[in-house]
Design a protein around this motif. Sequence first.
Motif, PDB file in Angstrom:
ATOM      1  N   VAL A  79       0.841  -1.193   0.000  1.00 56.58           N
ATOM      2  CA  VAL A  79       0.000   0.000   0.000  1.00 56.58           C
ATOM      3  C   VAL A  79       0.875   1.242   0.000  1.00 56.58           C
ATOM      4  N   ALA A 116      -6.516  -6.302  -2.948  1.00 52.34           N
ATOM      5  CA  ALA A 116      -6.991  -5.532  -1.794  1.00 52.34           C
ATOM      6  C   ALA A 116      -6.068  -4.357  -1.490  1.00 52.34           C
ATOM      7  N   ARG A 117      -4.764  -4.569  -1.635  1.00 53.52           N
ATOM      8  CA  ARG A 117      -3.826  -3.473  -1.365  1.00 53.52           C
ATOM      9  C   ARG A 117      -3.995  -2.340  -2.380  1.00 53.52           C
ATOM     10  N   HIS A 120      -6.954  -0.354  -1.244  1.00 57.88           N
ATOM     11  CA  HIS A 120      -6.618   0.485  -0.095  1.00 57.88           C
ATOM     12  C   HIS A 120      -5.839   1.720  -0.535  1.00 57.88           C
ATOM     13  N   GLN A 123      -8.070   4.237  -2.231  1.00 53.38           N
ATOM     14  CA  GLN A 123      -8.903   4.959  -1.269  1.00 53.38           C
ATOM     15  C   GLN A 123      -8.110   6.057  -0.562  1.00 53.38           C
ATOM     16  N   ILE A 124      -6.850   5.819  -0.329  1.00 51.53           N
ATOM     17  CA  ILE A 124      -6.004   6.815   0.338  1.00 51.53           C
ATOM     18  C   ILE A 124      -5.755   8.020  -0.568  1.00 51.53           C
ATOM     19  N   GLU A 147     -14.015  -4.766   0.560  1.00 49.66           N
ATOM     20  CA  GLU A 147     -13.103  -3.642   0.791  1.00 49.66           C
ATOM     21  C   GLU A 147     -13.791  -2.291   0.618  1.00 49.66           C
ATOM     22  N   SER A 149     -14.946  -0.792  -1.948  1.00 53.26           N
ATOM     23  CA  SER A 149     -14.400  -0.042  -3.073  1.00 53.26           C
ATOM     24  C   SER A 149     -15.550   0.554  -3.886  1.00 53.26           C
TER      25      SER A 149
END
Length: 257
Positions: A79, A116-117, A120, A123-124, A147, A149
């Motif tokens: 991430v 998934a990473r 993440h 999203q950041i 997640e 998303s």
Amino acid sequence: MFVDTHCHLTMLNLEPYAGDLDLALQQARDAGVSKFMGISVDLDDHIVLADIAARHADVGYSVGVHPCEDPEMMQRATVEKLVELAQTEKVWALGETGLDYFHSTEFIEEQKQCFARHIHASQIVNKPVVVHTRSAKHETVDIIRAEKSTHGILHCFTEDWETAKAVLDCGYYISFSGIVSFKNAQDLRDVAKQVPLDRVLIETDSPYLAPMPYRGKSNEPKYVPYVAKALSDVYDKTLEEIAFITTQNFENLLQQK
């Protein structure tokens, strides 16, 4: 004007252009293409793509690792690393990531964790994630939901309406490639007709999947209008209307927060 939302600029066959990518991009512009998103398949692609984007105001790119890459490369896509690479303004998205069980079921857990990473990281940094899925539609949807998303593209869509609706309900856009123009793709066109027009994108996925009438040949961004033409028939809209709608959709996706 058209947007090619998914083109592998580091992989194009440039023999017709004497090895000059700039000439290939200019031919696409001459065909009406106004924006290009170059897609990464590994963490090192960003080096070349950043240089291309720096030379061309209408080119942006993604950073990420394709699910068919080796596990070591996937493990490098932490991430933190993805967020670091995504800081520049010319990075428009994360990916392409996702799940591909067609080419390999040997590293399923690694694919899922890497996917998934990417979510993440997206999203950041508040940038969309570009998702590839092949022979893994249920698990792909499960991860998108798990997640949470809501900002992404399911690219090169070839799945059923159930899959389309699931990702649309999550907030995703659906991107169609040259496959939608193939004579044997009526089922896909039937699904496309149900996708709301404000969620549709177009792409070449070049150098792969050239649309009709170039099927079987090396694909390139200048052919994205043929994808739009196939969709104009599906939606009973003019080519100009599809160009405007899909271009506006891409702008909306990039501006989404």
